[in-house]
Design a protein around this motif. Structure first.
Motif, short mmCIF file in Angstrom:
data_model
loop_
_atom_site.label_atom_id
_atom_site.label_comp_id
_atom_site.label_asym_id
_atom_site.label_seq_id
_atom_site.Cartn_x
_atom_site.Cartn_y
_atom_site.Cartn_z
N UNK A 55 -39.67 42.70 81.51
CA UNK A 55 -40.94 43.37 81.17
C UNK A 55 -40.76 44.87 80.98
N UNK A 56 -40.18 45.54 81.95
CA UNK A 56 -39.99 46.98 81.84
C UNK A 56 -38.99 47.31 80.73
N UNK A 57 -37.98 46.47 80.56
CA UNK A 57 -37.02 46.67 79.47
C UNK A 57 -37.73 46.61 78.12
N UNK A 58 -38.66 45.66 77.98
CA UNK A 58 -39.44 45.57 76.74
C UNK A 58 -40.21 46.86 76.52
N UNK A 59 -40.84 47.39 77.57
CA UNK A 59 -41.56 48.66 77.46
C UNK A 59 -40.62 49.79 77.08
N UNK A 60 -39.41 49.79 77.65
CA UNK A 60 -38.45 50.85 77.35
C UNK A 60 -38.03 50.82 75.88
N UNK A 61 -37.93 49.61 75.31
CA UNK A 61 -37.57 49.50 73.90
C UNK A 61 -38.75 49.94 73.02
#
Length: 264
Positions: A55-61
């Motif tokens: 989830x946070x990785x998606x936000x980071x991208x």
């Protein structure tokens, strides 16, 4: 070279966010795989999933902190996959983080005034201090009133409670020309007494500015009563994207995320 990004749309209109075939590999490890997500302009969408689901990785991208190894990120149809973080901000993309990104030594008012100053066409300089007649200060005071923090305007941002820090982040976003907001676990560490107020602030951010809101949240009961649709992430991909009730009734989600099946 970064892809050109259009100027920020009017604050009264949300932006459409599309993620198509998004993939991310780091050091040989696959973090995201074929992530597809279409967030309608002006909608409020939640993202849930177990720890480590991506989830946070998606936000980071999406916010530009990480560059994907596959796929695209589109804002109102414009490809921003390779655009810089500042370029995305200028295009209207705002974000809060799991840990506060405020200026802890500046006052509550000064934190919001800096955002207002940039929004009104000024610089982000820390050298200009609030004046009673300053338009940025007036805008900042208005937004602090909206989130219920006027009484703490002179307090250092680092000294206020965690719940108030989250409210302050919302006030900062309200003072900008943000058209789409990524909220990364806004309720994390917030005391039960602050939850209702923070939910109200998120609703205000969504309704007052008409902006699109995409939020990661572990408090499922809070999220389900707030959002229009829910995206469920599991092992780096999205396994369901539907209304809250449809997601809760989804057997795959129950098995993979809610722990009622073999994958629990």
């Amino acid at each position: 070279m970064s892809t050109p990004v259009p100027s920020a749309p009017p604050a009264t209109r949300g932006s459409r966010l599309q993620v198509a075939g998004l993939g991310l590999q780091i050091g040989g490890a696959t973090i995201l795989t074929d992530v597809d997500l279409d967030v309608a302009a002006g909608s409020l969408v939640g993202v849930i999933g177990p720890n480590g689901a991506g989830k946070t990785t998606l936000f980071n991208v999406v916010s530009g902190l990480l560059k994907p190894t596959a796929g695209q990120v589109l804002l109102d149809g414009d490809d921003i996959t390779t655009a810089s973080v500042p370029a995305r901000a200028r295009a209207g993309l705002g974000r809060t983080f799991q840990t506060s990104s405020l200026f802890p030594r500046l006052s509550v008012l000064e934190n919001v005034r800096l955002a207002a100053q940039v929004s009104l066409g000024g610089s982000g300089s820390l050298l200009r201090f609030p004046r009673r007649s300053d338009a940025a200060t007036e805008l900042a005071l208005e937004k602090l009133e909206a989130v219920g923090l006027s009484h703490k305007r002179d307090s250092a941002a680092g000294d206020i409670s965690h719940g108030d820090k989250r409210k302050l982040e919302i006030a900062v976003l309200l003072a900008t020309e943000t058209s789409i907001v990524l909220l990364d676990e806004p309720m994390a560490g917030v005391g039960s007494g602050d939850v209702d107020g923070l939910v109200g602030n998120i609703r205000d951010l969504h309704r007052e500015k008409g902006c699109t809101v995409l939020m990661v949240e572990h408090h499922i009961d809070v999220l389900m009563g707030l959002v229009d649709k829910v995206a469920v992430m599991y092992f780096g991909t999205i396994i369901a994207y539907d209304t809250p009730q449809a997601v809760m009734d989804n057997r795959l989600v129950q098995s993979a995320y809610l722990g009622t099946g073999a994958a629990g």
